[in-house]
Enzyme design. Structure first.
Site, PDB file in Angstrom:
ATOM      1  N   ASP A  70       0.905  -1.206   0.209  1.00 48.12           N
ATOM      2  CA  ASP A  70       0.168  -0.092  -0.159  1.00 48.12           C
ATOM      3  C   ASP A  70       0.806   1.226   0.067  1.00 48.12           C
ATOM      4  O   ASP A  70       2.106   1.010   0.120  1.00 48.12           O
ATOM      5  CB  ASP A  70      -0.841   0.093   1.023  1.00 48.12           C
ATOM      6  CG  ASP A  70      -0.323  -0.258   2.474  1.00 48.12           C
ATOM      7  OD1 ASP A  70       0.808  -0.092   2.583  1.00 48.12           O
ATOM      8  OD2 ASP A  70      -1.009  -0.524   3.666  1.00 48.12           O
ATOM      9  N   ASN A  72      -7.579  -1.152  14.164  1.00 51.56           N
ATOM     10  CA  ASN A  72      -9.181  -1.249  13.769  1.00 51.56           C
ATOM     11  C   ASN A  72      -9.308  -2.343  12.868  1.00 51.56           C
ATOM     12  O   ASN A  72     -10.318  -2.660  12.295  1.00 51.56           O
ATOM     13  CB  ASN A  72      -9.444   0.210  13.259  1.00 51.56           C
ATOM     14  CG  ASN A  72      -8.905   0.333  11.691  1.00 51.56           C
ATOM     15  OD1 ASN A  72      -7.858  -0.696  11.564  1.00 51.56           O
ATOM     16  ND2 ASN A  72      -9.351   1.306  11.022  1.00 51.56           N
ATOM     17  N   HIS A 102      -7.479  -3.272  10.035  1.00 54.49           N
ATOM     18  CA  HIS A 102      -7.376  -3.218   8.569  1.00 54.49           C
ATOM     19  C   HIS A 102      -6.272  -4.117   8.367  1.00 54.49           C
ATOM     20  O   HIS A 102      -5.186  -4.141   8.946  1.00 54.49           O
ATOM     21  CB  HIS A 102      -7.165  -1.672   8.357  1.00 54.49           C
ATOM     22  CG  HIS A 102      -5.967  -0.907   8.686  1.00 54.49           C
ATOM     23  ND1 HIS A 102      -5.798   0.502   8.967  1.00 54.49           N
ATOM     24  CD2 HIS A 102      -4.678  -1.490   9.161  1.00 54.49           C
ATOM     25  CE1 HIS A 102      -4.563   0.859   9.236  1.00 54.49           C
ATOM     26  NE2 HIS A 102      -3.849  -0.409   9.376  1.00 54.49           N
ATOM     27  N   GLU A 160      -9.863  -0.652   4.985  1.00 53.27           N
ATOM     28  CA  GLU A 160     -10.356  -0.174   6.428  1.00 53.27           C
ATOM     29  C   GLU A 160     -11.682  -1.062   6.828  1.00 53.27           C
ATOM     30  O   GLU A 160     -12.467  -1.631   5.825  1.00 53.27           O
ATOM     31  CB  GLU A 160     -10.644   1.244   6.328  1.00 53.27           C
ATOM     32  CG  GLU A 160      -9.405   2.084   6.069  1.00 53.27           C
ATOM     33  CD  GLU A 160      -8.449   2.341   7.312  1.00 53.27           C
ATOM     34  OE1 GLU A 160      -8.496   1.475   8.420  1.00 53.27           O
ATOM     35  OE2 GLU A 160      -7.531   3.265   7.508  1.00 53.27           O
TER      36      GLU A 160
HETATM   37  P1  PGA Z   1       2.236  -1.032  12.377  1.00 49.95           P
HETATM   38  O1  PGA Z   1       1.104  -0.975  11.405  1.00 49.95           O
HETATM   39  O2  PGA Z   1       3.351  -2.253  11.861  1.00 49.95           O
HETATM   40  O3  PGA Z   1       3.202   0.203  12.251  1.00 49.95           O
HETATM   41  O4  PGA Z   1       1.861  -1.152  13.706  1.00 49.95           O
HETATM   42  C1  PGA Z   1       0.347  -1.888  11.055  1.00 49.95           C
HETATM   43  C2  PGA Z   1      -0.901  -1.431  10.204  1.00 49.95           C
HETATM   44  O5  PGA Z   1      -1.545  -0.441  10.400  1.00 49.95           O
HETATM   45  O6  PGA Z   1      -1.019  -2.110   9.028  1.00 49.95           O
END
Ligand code: PGA
Length: 248
Positions: free
Chosen positions: A68, A135, A137, A142
């Site tokens: 992404d 959350n 995602h 999302e």
């Molecule tokens: P993080 O992000 O590894 O920085 O916790 C994970 C995400 O939001 O997919």
């Protein structure tokens, strides 16, 4: 089938997942994979860099797809996913430049860029590596995302924008949208690895694994996948009953 593998510490998780990745790549040197950015995979990438430097494995024939990307922020901002993946992995390993595929939020025709990205991920990828948001995602899919969703522009949940301050830095402009591989290509991948570390992920790890499967927590949709591995450290696994754990 989802396998949940727990490690005592984030360091132990990183060491094992990096070793597992190195044997995966050695067995399948031309593997096509999507890779995430963010804090969670960084120690795993450090282990992979070590393995490549030691000559244990090589990316030369592999294809890497960026999972992404944030839009509306400068392409060289330190929190851009492309910048983070270069910093943590690509600058230190032997990926063939033409084999690295990145999402371009600045593309004049974003829809065409996304469609071409989806087309280049066919046939389905061999490995989809993911982090998970608080959350639920995966990528920037999302809550509420359809399992059929394609690669596309997405609006970020306000909590995702807020969380991105740890990539972009205090005071920097934060992104409100991005471009992400959709759930359909994620679910089509032959193998999925999802990584979660730290106590901030304990609630979502429990919800995703134990609550009914629902698009309100996109990661829960992975439970229907035939070969999905959830790698968690003790802190992220703190709210799971022992019975859900598998052997690595
Ligand atoms: P993080 O992000 O590894 O920085 O916790 C994970 C995400 O939001 O997919």
């Amino acid at each position: 089938m989802i396998h949940v593998v727990r490690y005592e510490s984030p360091e132990a998780l990183a060491e094992h997942v990096a070793a597992r990745f190195a044997s995966f790549l050695t067995d399948e040197p031309a593997a096509r994979m999507a890779l995430p950015t963010g804090a969670t995979p960084e120690p795993v990438y450090a282990g992979i860099v070590e393995a490549v430097r030691a000559g244990v494995t090589s990316f030369r024939r592999a294809h890497v797809f960026l999972l992404d990307e944030f839009g509306g922020v400068p392409p060289d901002a330190k929190g851009r996913c492309d910048v983070m993946l270069h910093r943590a992995l690509l600058d230190h390993v032997d990926v063939t430049p033409q084999h690295y595929h990145r999402l371009d939020p600045e593309a004049e025709d974003l829809a065409a860029m996304c469609a071409a990205y989806d087309a280049s991920m066919k046939p389905a990828l061999d490995l989809m590596m993911l982090g998970i948001g608080r959350n639920g995602h995966v990528g920037m899919n999302e809550p509420g995302t359809s399992p059929e969703s394609a690669t596309r522009r997405v609006e970020l949940a306000p909590s995702t924008t807020q969380a991105s301050v740890r990539y972009f830095g205090e005071g920097a402009a934060l992104p409100t949208w991005g471009v992400t591989i959709g759930l359909s290509a994620i679910l089509a991948a032959r193998t999925i690895w999802i990584l979660a570390t730290g106590e901030s992920k304990a609630d979502i790890v429990r919800d995703v694994l134990l609550d009914p499967v629902s698009t309100t927590r996109p990661a829960s949709l992975l439970r229907g996948h035939p070969d999905c591995w959830f790698f968690v450290d003790a802190a992220a696994a703190a709210k799971l009953p022992v019975g859900v754990l598998s052997r690595g």
